[in-house]
Design a protein around this motif. Structure first.
Motif, PDB file in Angstrom:
ATOM      1  N   ASP A  23      51.305  55.502  72.264  1.00 60.15           N
ATOM      2  CA  ASP A  23      50.624  54.183  71.580  1.00 60.15           C
ATOM      3  C   ASP A  23      51.734  53.248  71.054  1.00 60.15           C
ATOM      4  OD1 ASP A  23      49.600  52.412  69.768  1.00 60.15           O
ATOM      5  OD2 ASP A  23      48.283  53.953  68.949  1.00 60.15           O
ATOM      6  N   PRO A  24      52.050  52.070  71.517  1.00 55.02           N
ATOM      7  CA  PRO A  24      53.327  51.329  71.127  1.00 55.02           C
ATOM      8  C   PRO A  24      53.314  51.172  69.591  1.00 55.02           C
ATOM      9  CG  PRO A  24      52.057  50.109  73.031  1.00 55.02           C
ATOM     10  CD  PRO A  24      51.149  51.387  72.540  1.00 55.02           C
ATOM     11  N   ARG A  25      52.146  51.522  68.981  1.00 59.36           N
ATOM     12  CA  ARG A  25      52.414  51.429  67.492  1.00 59.36           C
ATOM     13  C   ARG A  25      53.290  52.422  66.829  1.00 59.36           C
ATOM     14  NH1 ARG A  25      46.043  50.739  66.290  1.00 59.36           N
ATOM     15  NH2 ARG A  25      46.011  52.236  67.773  1.00 59.36           N
ATOM     16  N   SER A  26      53.108  53.676  67.735  1.00 62.54           N
ATOM     17  CA  SER A  26      53.960  54.863  67.275  1.00 62.54           C
ATOM     18  C   SER A  26      55.446  54.627  67.622  1.00 62.54           C
ATOM     19  CB  SER A  26      53.366  55.942  67.918  1.00 62.54           C
ATOM     20  OG  SER A  26      53.939  56.003  69.174  1.00 62.54           O
ATOM     21  N   LEU A  27      55.777  53.656  68.038  1.00 59.28           N
ATOM     22  CA  LEU A  27      57.423  53.364  68.551  1.00 59.28           C
ATOM     23  C   LEU A  27      58.225  53.669  67.116  1.00 59.28           C
ATOM     24  CD1 LEU A  27      57.214  51.054  71.657  1.00 59.28           C
ATOM     25  CD2 LEU A  27      57.689  53.727  71.427  1.00 59.28           C
ATOM     26  N   GLY A  28      57.688  52.874  66.275  1.00 59.27           N
ATOM     27  CA  GLY A  28      58.644  52.548  64.735  1.00 59.27           C
ATOM     28  C   GLY A  28      58.677  54.110  64.338  1.00 59.27           C
ATOM     29  N   ASP A  29      58.036  55.098  64.398  1.00 63.49           N
ATOM     30  CA  ASP A  29      58.224  56.372  63.804  1.00 63.49           C
ATOM     31  C   ASP A  29      59.092  57.416  64.805  1.00 63.49           C
ATOM     32  OD1 ASP A  29      56.058  55.548  62.048  1.00 63.49           O
ATOM     33  OD2 ASP A  29      54.465  56.361  63.490  1.00 63.49           O
ATOM     34  N   TYR A  30      59.633  56.566  66.023  1.00 59.78           N
ATOM     35  CA  TYR A  30      60.528  57.469  66.628  1.00 59.78           C
ATOM     36  C   TYR A  30      61.841  57.560  66.032  1.00 59.78           C
ATOM     37  CZ  TYR A  30      63.909  58.649  70.536  1.00 59.78           C
ATOM     38  OH  TYR A  30      64.840  59.203  71.061  1.00 59.78           O
ATOM     39  N   ALA A  89      61.076  40.652  75.110  1.00 56.40           N
ATOM     40  CA  ALA A  89      61.184  41.967  75.560  1.00 56.40           C
ATOM     41  C   ALA A  89      60.396  42.843  75.018  1.00 56.40           C
ATOM     42  CB  ALA A  89      62.964  42.301  75.730  1.00 56.40           C
ATOM     43  N   LEU A  90      60.368  42.801  73.575  1.00 57.60           N
ATOM     44  CA  LEU A  90      59.478  43.714  72.705  1.00 57.60           C
ATOM     45  C   LEU A  90      58.178  43.608  73.091  1.00 57.60           C
ATOM     46  CD1 LEU A  90      60.076  45.567  70.216  1.00 57.60           C
ATOM     47  CD2 LEU A  90      59.419  43.740  68.950  1.00 57.60           C
ATOM     48  N   GLY A  91      57.265  42.532  73.455  1.00 59.26           N
ATOM     49  CA  GLY A  91      56.184  42.602  73.848  1.00 59.26           C
ATOM     50  C   GLY A  91      56.123  43.330  75.265  1.00 59.26           C
ATOM     51  N   HIS A  92      57.065  43.271  76.183  1.00 60.82           N
ATOM     52  CA  HIS A  92      56.960  43.888  77.568  1.00 60.82           C
ATOM     53  C   HIS A  92      57.207  45.465  77.392  1.00 60.82           C
ATOM     54  CE1 HIS A  92      56.625  40.387  79.850  1.00 60.82           C
ATOM     55  NE2 HIS A  92      58.039  40.022  79.706  1.00 60.82           N
ATOM     56  N   LEU A  93      57.908  45.825  76.342  1.00 56.19           N
ATOM     57  CA  LEU A  93      58.076  47.317  76.269  1.00 56.19           C
ATOM     58  C   LEU A  93      56.821  47.957  75.930  1.00 56.19           C
ATOM     59  CD1 LEU A  93      60.341  49.522  75.789  1.00 56.19           C
ATOM     60  CD2 LEU A  93      60.422  48.941  73.312  1.00 56.19           C
ATOM     61  N   ASP A  94      55.925  47.378  75.303  1.00 56.33           N
ATOM     62  CA  ASP A  94      54.607  47.808  74.909  1.00 56.33           C
ATOM     63  C   ASP A  94      53.938  48.425  76.277  1.00 56.33           C
ATOM     64  OD1 ASP A  94      54.835  47.316  72.238  1.00 56.33           O
ATOM     65  OD2 ASP A  94      53.358  45.890  72.165  1.00 56.33           O
ATOM     66  N   GLY A  95      53.904  47.473  77.254  1.00 54.42           N
ATOM     67  CA  GLY A  95      53.536  48.008  78.548  1.00 54.42           C
ATOM     68  C   GLY A  95      54.041  49.255  79.024  1.00 54.42           C
ATOM     69  N   PHE A  96      55.645  49.399  78.964  1.00 50.12           N
ATOM     70  CA  PHE A  96      56.146  50.687  79.434  1.00 50.12           C
ATOM     71  C   PHE A  96      55.875  51.872  78.625  1.00 50.12           C
ATOM     72  CE2 PHE A  96      60.023  53.327  78.946  1.00 50.12           C
ATOM     73  CZ  PHE A  96      60.059  53.713  80.266  1.00 50.12           C
ATOM     74  N   ALA A  97      55.720  51.531  77.189  1.00 47.21           N
ATOM     75  CA  ALA A  97      55.168  52.633  76.394  1.00 47.21           C
ATOM     76  C   ALA A  97      53.632  53.048  76.533  1.00 47.21           C
ATOM     77  CB  ALA A  97      55.299  52.171  74.902  1.00 47.21           C
ATOM     78  N   ARG A  98      53.006  52.105  77.073  1.00 46.53           N
ATOM     79  CA  ARG A  98      51.494  52.772  77.255  1.00 46.53           C
ATOM     80  C   ARG A  98      51.525  53.381  78.526  1.00 46.53           C
ATOM     81  NH1 ARG A  98      50.493  47.054  75.768  1.00 46.53           N
ATOM     82  NH2 ARG A  98      49.582  46.915  73.808  1.00 46.53           N
ATOM     83  N   TRP A  99      52.289  53.084  79.618  1.00 47.38           N
ATOM     84  CA  TRP A  99      52.419  53.521  80.822  1.00 47.38           C
ATOM     85  C   TRP A  99      52.963  54.954  80.533  1.00 47.38           C
ATOM     86  CZ3 TRP A  99      56.703  55.580  83.819  1.00 47.38           C
ATOM     87  CH2 TRP A  99      56.436  55.778  84.918  1.00 47.38           C
ATOM     88  N   THR A 100      53.972  55.308  79.774  1.00 45.34           N
ATOM     89  CA  THR A 100      54.336  56.656  79.526  1.00 45.34           C
ATOM     90  C   THR A 100      53.246  57.457  78.827  1.00 45.34           C
ATOM     91  OG1 THR A 100      55.249  56.141  77.406  1.00 45.34           O
ATOM     92  CG2 THR A 100      56.685  55.825  79.334  1.00 45.34           C
ATOM     93  N   GLY A 101      52.292  56.791  78.214  1.00 42.39           N
ATOM     94  CA  GLY A 101      51.204  57.637  77.333  1.00 42.39           C
ATOM     95  C   GLY A 101      51.409  57.520  75.932  1.00 42.39           C
ATOM     96  N   HIS A 145      63.044  50.538  71.394  1.00 42.07           N
ATOM     97  CA  HIS A 145      62.139  49.835  70.319  1.00 42.07           C
ATOM     98  C   HIS A 145      63.103  49.522  69.134  1.00 42.07           C
ATOM     99  CE1 HIS A 145      58.778  48.876  67.593  1.00 42.07           C
ATOM    100  NE2 HIS A 145      59.427  49.514  66.740  1.00 42.07           N
ATOM    101  N   TRP A 146      63.992  50.475  68.831  1.00 44.32           N
ATOM    102  CA  TRP A 146      64.813  50.513  67.651  1.00 44.32           C
ATOM    103  C   TRP A 146      66.072  49.542  68.091  1.00 44.32           C
ATOM    104  CZ3 TRP A 146      65.867  52.673  62.866  1.00 44.32           C
ATOM    105  CH2 TRP A 146      64.869  53.629  62.561  1.00 44.32           C
ATOM    106  N   ILE A 147      66.543  49.483  69.267  1.00 44.80           N
ATOM    107  CA  ILE A 147      67.347  48.448  69.690  1.00 44.80           C
ATOM    108  C   ILE A 147      67.033  47.083  69.791  1.00 44.80           C
ATOM    109  CG2 ILE A 147      68.907  47.895  71.568  1.00 44.80           C
ATOM    110  CD1 ILE A 147      69.343  50.743  72.258  1.00 44.80           C
ATOM    111  N   ILE A 148      65.895  46.918  70.310  1.00 44.41           N
ATOM    112  CA  ILE A 148      65.289  45.534  70.604  1.00 44.41           C
ATOM    113  C   ILE A 148      64.797  44.714  68.984  1.00 44.41           C
ATOM    114  CG2 ILE A 148      63.535  43.806  71.617  1.00 44.41           C
ATOM    115  CD1 ILE A 148      65.730  45.192  73.669  1.00 44.41           C
ATOM    116  N   THR A 149      64.145  45.712  68.315  1.00 43.24           N
ATOM    117  CA  THR A 149      64.045  45.160  67.089  1.00 43.24           C
ATOM    118  C   THR A 149      64.916  44.708  66.236  1.00 43.24           C
ATOM    119  OG1 THR A 149      63.473  47.603  66.035  1.00 43.24           O
ATOM    120  CG2 THR A 149      61.579  46.103  67.125  1.00 43.24           C
TER     121      THR A 149
END
Length: 231
Positions: free
Chosen positions: A103-110, A89-101, A53-57
């Motif tokens: 919330d894509p909205r939390s990725l920015g807090d990583y 790619a960023l849109g697709h990353l949401d799907g991967f994040a959801r699969w891991t469990g 998420h950090w890299i792509i954004t």
């Protein structure tokens, strides 16, 4: 362009030959091999999503800045295409994040790790300081290795983890070469070399970017030890 200046194709061939040792280390990287064996914990996959998420954004902003730097030239179109690809790619990353469990909205807090973040920090440096040839050569050399590892990750997630297409769409996207990318990159490089861009600087950009790519995968592999100990 002087008689001693290589063509874009010649320069890229030279770069790929010089980067072959790093390419070999990236090919079949231990992290991908461990993933294929089904031994990467979910916590590490969550970490991977956060780092990406950090890299792509960041890369999307860098490419947008490059497009603005080069105005209405062919190089600007090349960089705009790259920025738009990062958005996909960023849109697709949401799907991967959801699969891991996650919330894509939390990725920015990583909180990114230095070893994984070095790649995107250097891309931002290139956006400010690099020539069009520097960036195009570096990514023409780099994206093949990144794409190959993404293909390996996609296969591993499907086979060892039962991931569905939505979960691996991010990796499938990068594993599939964008139509016309190589030809467009070569045109940008040739034009910039004719305008006086330095082949030596372009080689340095490619070498550093590929080294930071390897650093990303090595960092992910090292994170396995800490995540395994925490279980």
């Amino acid at each position: 362009m002087t008689s001693n200046t290589p063509t874009a194709a010649e320069l890229v061939d030279e770069v790929r030959a010089e980067l072959a040792p790093i390419e070999e280390r990236l090919s079949g990287h231990p992290f991908v091999a461990t993933l294929a064996a089904g031994h990467v914990p979910r916590s590490t996959l969550e970490r991977f999503a956060g780092e990406q998420h950090w890299i792509i954004t960041s890369d999307r902003r860098s490419f947008a800045h490059l497009a603005a730097r080069y105005g209405d030239s062919d190089a600007a179109g090349f960089f705009l295409d790259l920025a738009q690809g990062e958005s996909v790619a960023l849109g697709h990353l949401d799907g991967f994040a959801r699969w891991t469990g996650l919330d894509p909205r939390s990725l920015g807090d990583y909180q990114p790790t230095p070893g994984a973040h070095a790649y995107t920090a250097y891309v931002a440096w290139l956006a400010l300081n690099g020539s069009a040839a520097d960036v195009a050569v570096a990514f023409l050399a780099n994206l093949a290795a990144w794409g190959a590892n993404c293909g390996g990750v996609a296969d591993a997630l499907r086979t060892a983890y039962g991931a569905d297409d939505a979960a691996v769409a991010f990796f499938d996207f990068f594993a599939t070469p964008a139509p016309g990318f190589d030809d467009h990159a070569l045109r940008v490089i040739d034009a910039d070399l004719r305008a006086g861009a330095s082949p030596a600087r372009a080689k340095s950009a490619a070498r550093l970017l590929q080294a930071y790519e390897l650093m990303f995968w090595d960092t992910m592999a090292r994170s396995l030890e800490g995540d395994a100990a925490a279980r």
